[in-house]
Design a protein around this motif. Structure first.
Motif, PDB file in Angstrom:
ATOM      1  N   MET A   1       0.855  -1.174   0.000  1.00  0.00           N
ATOM      2  CA  MET A   1       0.000   0.000   0.000  1.00  0.00           C
ATOM      3  C   MET A   1       0.901   1.237   0.000  1.00  0.00           C
ATOM      4  O   MET A   1       1.806   1.343   0.801  1.00  0.00           O
ATOM      5  N   GLY A   2       0.660   2.170  -0.901  1.00  0.00           N
ATOM      6  CA  GLY A   2       1.497   3.361  -1.010  1.00  0.00           C
ATOM      7  C   GLY A   2       0.859   4.576  -0.365  1.00  0.00           C
ATOM      8  O   GLY A   2      -0.289   4.557   0.077  1.00  0.00           O
ATOM      9  N   PHE A   3       1.613   5.637  -0.306  1.00  0.00           N
ATOM     10  CA  PHE A   3       1.126   6.891   0.250  1.00  0.00           C
ATOM     11  C   PHE A   3       0.607   7.771  -0.874  1.00  0.00           C
ATOM     12  O   PHE A   3       1.152   7.788  -1.978  1.00  0.00           O
ATOM     13  N   ALA A   4      -0.431   8.543  -0.595  1.00  0.00           N
ATOM     14  CA  ALA A   4      -0.971   9.472  -1.582  1.00  0.00           C
ATOM     15  C   ALA A   4      -0.196  10.784  -1.493  1.00  0.00           C
ATOM     16  O   ALA A   4       0.016  11.315  -0.407  1.00  0.00           O
ATOM     17  N   LEU A   5       0.247  11.296  -2.612  1.00  0.00           N
ATOM     18  CA  LEU A   5       0.933  12.581  -2.644  1.00  0.00           C
ATOM     19  C   LEU A   5      -0.099  13.674  -2.876  1.00  0.00           C
ATOM     20  O   LEU A   5      -0.972  13.549  -3.725  1.00  0.00           O
ATOM     21  N   ARG A   6       0.022  14.751  -2.096  1.00  0.00           N
ATOM     22  CA  ARG A   6      -0.960  15.829  -2.195  1.00  0.00           C
ATOM     23  C   ARG A   6      -0.250  17.152  -2.421  1.00  0.00           C
ATOM     24  O   ARG A   6       0.836  17.377  -1.903  1.00  0.00           O
ATOM     25  N   ASP A   7      -0.902  18.028  -3.170  1.00  0.00           N
ATOM     26  CA  ASP A   7      -0.358  19.357  -3.421  1.00  0.00           C
ATOM     27  C   ASP A   7      -0.917  20.404  -2.465  1.00  0.00           C
ATOM     28  O   ASP A   7      -0.300  21.436  -2.239  1.00  0.00           O
ATOM     29  N   ASP A   8      -2.102  20.140  -1.899  1.00  0.00           N
ATOM     30  CA  ASP A   8      -2.727  21.150  -1.051  1.00  0.00           C
ATOM     31  C   ASP A   8      -2.048  21.196   0.319  1.00  0.00           C
ATOM     32  O   ASP A   8      -1.561  20.189   0.821  1.00  0.00           O
ATOM     33  N   PRO A   9      -2.006  22.376   0.951  1.00  0.00           N
ATOM     34  CA  PRO A   9      -1.335  22.501   2.254  1.00  0.00           C
ATOM     35  C   PRO A   9      -2.165  21.852   3.361  1.00  0.00           C
ATOM     36  O   PRO A   9      -3.368  21.632   3.226  1.00  0.00           O
ATOM     37  N   LEU A  10      -1.498  21.561   4.458  1.00  0.00           N
ATOM     38  CA  LEU A  10      -2.190  21.020   5.619  1.00  0.00           C
ATOM     39  C   LEU A  10      -3.128  22.078   6.201  1.00  0.00           C
ATOM     40  O   LEU A  10      -2.869  23.276   6.091  1.00  0.00           O
ATOM     41  N   PRO A  11      -4.226  21.669   6.855  1.00  0.00           N
ATOM     42  CA  PRO A  11      -5.123  22.656   7.454  1.00  0.00           C
ATOM     43  C   PRO A  11      -4.433  23.380   8.607  1.00  0.00           C
ATOM     44  O   PRO A  11      -3.532  22.840   9.265  1.00  0.00           O
ATOM     45  N   LEU A  12      -4.873  24.605   8.868  1.00  0.00           N
ATOM     46  CA  LEU A  12      -4.308  25.395   9.949  1.00  0.00           C
ATOM     47  C   LEU A  12      -4.706  24.813  11.303  1.00  0.00           C
ATOM     48  O   LEU A  12      -5.792  24.252  11.461  1.00  0.00           O
ATOM     49  N   LEU A  13      -3.842  24.942  12.274  1.00  0.00           N
ATOM     50  CA  LEU A  13      -4.143  24.512  13.627  1.00  0.00           C
ATOM     51  C   LEU A  13      -4.932  25.605  14.339  1.00  0.00           C
ATOM     52  O   LEU A  13      -4.704  26.799  14.100  1.00  0.00           O
ATOM     53  N   PRO A  14      -5.859  25.238  15.228  1.00  0.00           N
ATOM     54  CA  PRO A  14      -6.633  26.255  15.945  1.00  0.00           C
ATOM     55  C   PRO A  14      -5.751  27.029  16.918  1.00  0.00           C
ATOM     56  O   PRO A  14      -4.748  26.514  17.424  1.00  0.00           O
ATOM     57  N   ASN A  15      -6.144  28.267  17.194  1.00  0.00           N
ATOM     58  CA  ASN A  15      -5.396  29.114  18.131  1.00  0.00           C
ATOM     59  C   ASN A  15      -5.726  28.810  19.586  1.00  0.00           C
ATOM     60  O   ASN A  15      -4.986  29.186  20.489  1.00  0.00           O
ATOM     61  N   SER A  16      -6.867  28.172  19.836  1.00  0.00           N
ATOM     62  CA  SER A  16      -7.268  27.869  21.208  1.00  0.00           C
ATOM     63  C   SER A  16      -7.961  26.504  21.229  1.00  0.00           C
ATOM     64  O   SER A  16      -8.266  25.933  20.185  1.00  0.00           O
ATOM     65  N   LEU A  17      -8.219  26.016  22.427  1.00  0.00           N
ATOM     66  CA  LEU A  17      -8.912  24.748  22.580  1.00  0.00           C
ATOM     67  C   LEU A  17     -10.362  24.891  22.148  1.00  0.00           C
ATOM     68  O   LEU A  17     -10.961  25.956  22.278  1.00  0.00           O
ATOM     69  N   PHE A  18     -10.930  23.827  21.646  1.00  0.00           N
ATOM     70  CA  PHE A  18     -12.324  23.835  21.247  1.00  0.00           C
ATOM     71  C   PHE A  18     -13.202  23.874  22.495  1.00  0.00           C
ATOM     72  O   PHE A  18     -13.081  23.016  23.365  1.00  0.00           O
ATOM     73  N   PRO A  19     -14.072  24.872  22.623  1.00  0.00           N
ATOM     74  CA  PRO A  19     -14.913  24.945  23.830  1.00  0.00           C
ATOM     75  C   PRO A  19     -16.042  23.914  23.771  1.00  0.00           C
ATOM     76  O   PRO A  19     -16.766  23.834  22.784  1.00  0.00           O
ATOM     77  N   ALA A  20     -16.174  23.137  24.813  1.00  0.00           N
ATOM     78  CA  ALA A  20     -17.247  22.146  24.890  1.00  0.00           C
ATOM     79  C   ALA A  20     -18.545  22.836  25.289  1.00  0.00           C
ATOM     80  O   ALA A  20     -18.543  23.813  26.052  1.00  0.00           O
ATOM     81  N   ASP A  21     -19.662  22.335  24.789  1.00  0.00           N
ATOM     82  CA  ASP A  21     -20.971  22.868  25.135  1.00  0.00           C
ATOM     83  C   ASP A  21     -21.428  22.229  26.442  1.00  0.00           C
ATOM     84  O   ASP A  21     -21.512  21.001  26.548  1.00  0.00           O
ATOM     85  N   ARG A  22     -21.723  23.048  27.436  1.00  0.00           N
ATOM     86  CA  ARG A  22     -22.089  22.547  28.764  1.00  0.00           C
ATOM     87  C   ARG A  22     -23.331  21.672  28.701  1.00  0.00           C
ATOM     88  O   ARG A  22     -23.399  20.611  29.320  1.00  0.00           O
TER      89      ARG A  22
END
Length: 56
Positions: A1-22
């Motif tokens: 099984m091979g790896f897929a080569l991609r041209d698009d950049p990786l998604p940006l990382l979030p600046n803060s933690l994801f807030p959970a809904d109480r």
């Protein structure tokens, strides 16, 4: 099984933690059978009293 080569950049990382809904967290916690254990019961009681330990 091979790896897929991609041209698009990786998604940006979030600046803060994801807030959970109480409400969603409380609804999910109530449905768990394990909520009968003392430590989860304490978390649930703190949520319903509005005194959570900065979980959200």
């Amino acid at each position: 099984m091979g790896f897929a080569l991609r041209d698009d950049p990786l998604p940006l990382l979030p600046n803060s933690l994801f807030p959970a809904d109480r409400g969603t967290f409380q609804h999910t916690l109530v449905r768990l059978p394990a909520v009968r254990s003392p430590w989860l019961r304490t978390i649930l009681e703190n949520l319903t009293q509005g005194t959570s330990a900065n979980l959200f």
